[in-house]
Scaffold this active site. Structure first.
Site, PDB file in Angstrom:
ATOM      1  N   HIS A 200     -10.690  85.367   8.872  1.00  0.00           N
ATOM      2  CA  HIS A 200     -11.152  86.482   8.028  1.00  0.00           C
ATOM      3  C   HIS A 200     -12.422  87.150   8.543  1.00  0.00           C
ATOM      4  O   HIS A 200     -12.855  88.167   8.001  1.00  0.00           O
ATOM      5  CB  HIS A 200     -11.310  86.039   6.559  1.00  0.00           C
ATOM      6  CG  HIS A 200     -12.493  85.166   6.278  1.00  0.00           C
ATOM      7  ND1 HIS A 200     -13.645  85.655   5.701  1.00  0.00           N
ATOM      8  CD2 HIS A 200     -12.707  83.860   6.482  1.00  0.00           C
ATOM      9  CE1 HIS A 200     -14.514  84.665   5.556  1.00  0.00           C
ATOM     10  NE2 HIS A 200     -13.963  83.569   6.028  1.00  0.00           N
ATOM     11  N   CYS A 322     -28.275  78.525  -0.505  1.00  0.00           N
ATOM     12  CA  CYS A 322     -27.959  77.097  -0.511  1.00  0.00           C
ATOM     13  C   CYS A 322     -28.861  76.311   0.430  1.00  0.00           C
ATOM     14  O   CYS A 322     -29.306  76.816   1.449  1.00  0.00           O
ATOM     15  CB  CYS A 322     -26.501  76.860  -0.129  1.00  0.00           C
ATOM     16  SG  CYS A 322     -25.917  77.901   1.183  1.00  0.00           S
TER      17      CYS A 322
HETATM   18  C1  LIG Z   1     -21.167  80.489  11.561  1.00  0.00           C
HETATM   19  C2  LIG Z   1     -20.144  80.203  10.514  1.00  0.00           C
HETATM   20  N1  LIG Z   1     -19.470  79.063  10.549  1.00  0.00           N
HETATM   21  C3  LIG Z   1     -18.529  78.758   9.640  1.00  0.00           C
HETATM   22  C4  LIG Z   1     -18.226  79.620   8.604  1.00  0.00           C
HETATM   23  C5  LIG Z   1     -17.184  79.239   7.603  1.00  0.00           C
HETATM   24  O1  LIG Z   1     -16.004  79.959   7.803  1.00  0.00           O
HETATM   25  P1  LIG Z   1     -14.893  80.141   6.665  1.00  0.00           P
HETATM   26  O2  LIG Z   1     -15.437  81.132   5.689  1.00  0.00           O
HETATM   27  O3  LIG Z   1     -13.690  80.641   7.390  1.00  0.00           O
HETATM   28  O4  LIG Z   1     -14.672  78.808   6.059  1.00  0.00           O
HETATM   29  C6  LIG Z   1     -18.914  80.836   8.526  1.00  0.00           C
HETATM   30  C7  LIG Z   1     -18.650  81.756   7.402  1.00  0.00           C
HETATM   31  O5  LIG Z   1     -19.524  82.463   6.952  1.00  0.00           O
HETATM   32  C8  LIG Z   1     -19.888  81.140   9.502  1.00  0.00           C
HETATM   33  O6  LIG Z   1     -20.572  82.294   9.478  1.00  0.00           O
END
Ligand SMILES: Cc1ncc(COP(=O)(O)O)c(C=O)c1O
Length: 379
Positions: A200, A322
């Site tokens: 996404h 968070c």
């Molecule tokens: C650097 C990073 N890692 C992991 C994620 C998590 O991805 P997902 O929303 O597909 O679980 C995000 C989402 O914001 C992200 O920016």
């Protein structure tokens, strides 16, 4: 609508939605079913995986389809930890990782693992020397993101990969979620053993993603069941999601090649204009990824600006609060050493190839007006 929150999520490409619909309608068979209809679905799954592997320049059996970045990161970190705990229980990461890495490490600490959280400099970049110094006899995993989701800073993962190669007993995982389609990254022979991607963030659908796991790497599966995805991720495959993800991957790779300068131009314009606004700081360093600009407006709560822009159908974001003690404080900006007035007033503008210069100009005008209105009201 002017949508500038593309690091949070992107608008699904219409052709991605079309392929999801098409596969859902025509190929709804279970790839594990032994009849011909299942066989057709299985063939489609294999060809999607082959295409994904070709686009990432890795082998087909090195791709595992997941539900997104959070799952990929948990699968990599916990999967390595559980599989290789007999060799050691030490993990190296940074202070600026996404919560899906940070919290995964925290959860492992409850099981007796130890994590080293490396600091970053004022540009939000970890030192390669610090990484090497942190390696111990019992280190089994280094996990470091490629592009930081708040700042856009690019970590030296290629150099860290070179170091990781010298220590064959440890594994190197990269959270590649924010870099995919914007900042090139070579996986083959890079010293990177695992790399997480999310659909996404590249105009694919939520609930889709991939984890690259190279051939030498063994992980303990998080899900057990029907042995799908080489028994590393059991559960009936989301074939429509998978095919649509691979479509999104192909499109973003094409756009990265053809439209890369467009993103840089938009980012440069945003930075140049924001530099001119009194009392506003740019937190994103030079040489960052082209799609993120992080700024601070000390004295104004980020929600106020977000709300004022939102009323004009312009969408930017603050960071999620968070794991920070202070409400609204960015843990990433704290790690960079910024003072509280700056780390509590951050806003993120995140771009996509779809954004136009016209939209960016409109946004800048609206931002200047919002800041002025707020300051006038105080006087
Ligand atoms: C650097 C990073 N890692 C992991 C994620 C998590 O991805 P997902 O929303 O597909 O679980 C995000 C989402 O914001 C992200 O920016």
């Amino acid at each position: 609508m002017i949508y500038l929150d593309n690091s949070a999520t992107t608008r699904p490409d219409p052709s991605v939605l079309e392929s999801f619909n098409e596969v859902s309608k025509k190929f709804f068979g279970n790839p594990s079913s032994i009849h011909q209809f299942g066989g057709t679905a299985e063939k489609l799954l294999f060809s999607a995986k082959k295409q994904a592997a070709d686009l990432l320049n890795v082998d087909t059996d090195e791709i595992i389809f997941t539900s997104g970045g959070t799952e990929g990161n948990n699968m990599a970190v916990k999967g390595i930890a559980l599989e290789h705990q007999n060799r050691g229980k030490h993990i190296i990461t940074t202070e600026i990782e996404h919560p899906s890495i940070f919290e995964a490490c925290k959860s492992l600490e409850k099981l007796g693992f130890e994590t080293t959280y490396l600091p970053v400099n004022e540009e939000g970049i970890v030192s390669v020397q610090d990484v090497e110094k942190a390696i111990r006899e019992d280190t089994i995993l280094i996990t470091i993101m490629h592009v930081n989701n708040e700042l856009g800073s690019i970590q030296p993962v290629e150099k860290i990969g070179e170091i990781a190669k010298k220590y064959p007993k440890l594994f190197f995982h990269v959270d590649g979620v924010q870099g995919l389609g914007k900042v090139p990254l070579t996986l083959r022979k890079s010293g990177i053993d695992l790399c997480t991607f999310s659909g996404h963030k590249i105009h694919g659908l939520k609930g889709t993603g991939m984890l690259y796991i190279n051939k030498r790497t063994k992980i303990f599966p998080l899900f057990h069941g029907g042995s799908q995805e080489s028994a590393l991720r059991s559960g009936t495959e989301n074939l429509a999601g998978i095919v649509s993800l691979v479509k999104a991957l192909r499109l973003i790779k094409e756009r990265e090649k053809k439209e890369g300068t467009h993103l840089f131009e938009l980012q440069r314009y945003v930075m140049d204009q924001i530099k001119e606004i009194e009392g506003v700081h740019i937190n994103t360093p030079a040489n960052a990824a082209p799609h993120i600009v992080n700024i601070s407006v000390p004295g104004i709560k980020p929600e106020v600006i977000i709300h004022m822009l939102g009323e004009q159908d312009i969408y930017i974001s603050t960071k999620s609060a968070c794991s920070s003690k202070l409400k609204d404080e960015s843990k990433v900006l704290v790690a960079c050493g910024f003072e509280t007035s700056r780390s509590t007033s951050a806003l993120r503008i995140s771009l996509s190839y779809d954004n136009t210069m016209g939209e960016i100009k409109q946004f800048i005008t609206a931002l200047k007006k919002a800041i002025k209105q707020f300051k006038d009201a105080l006087e």
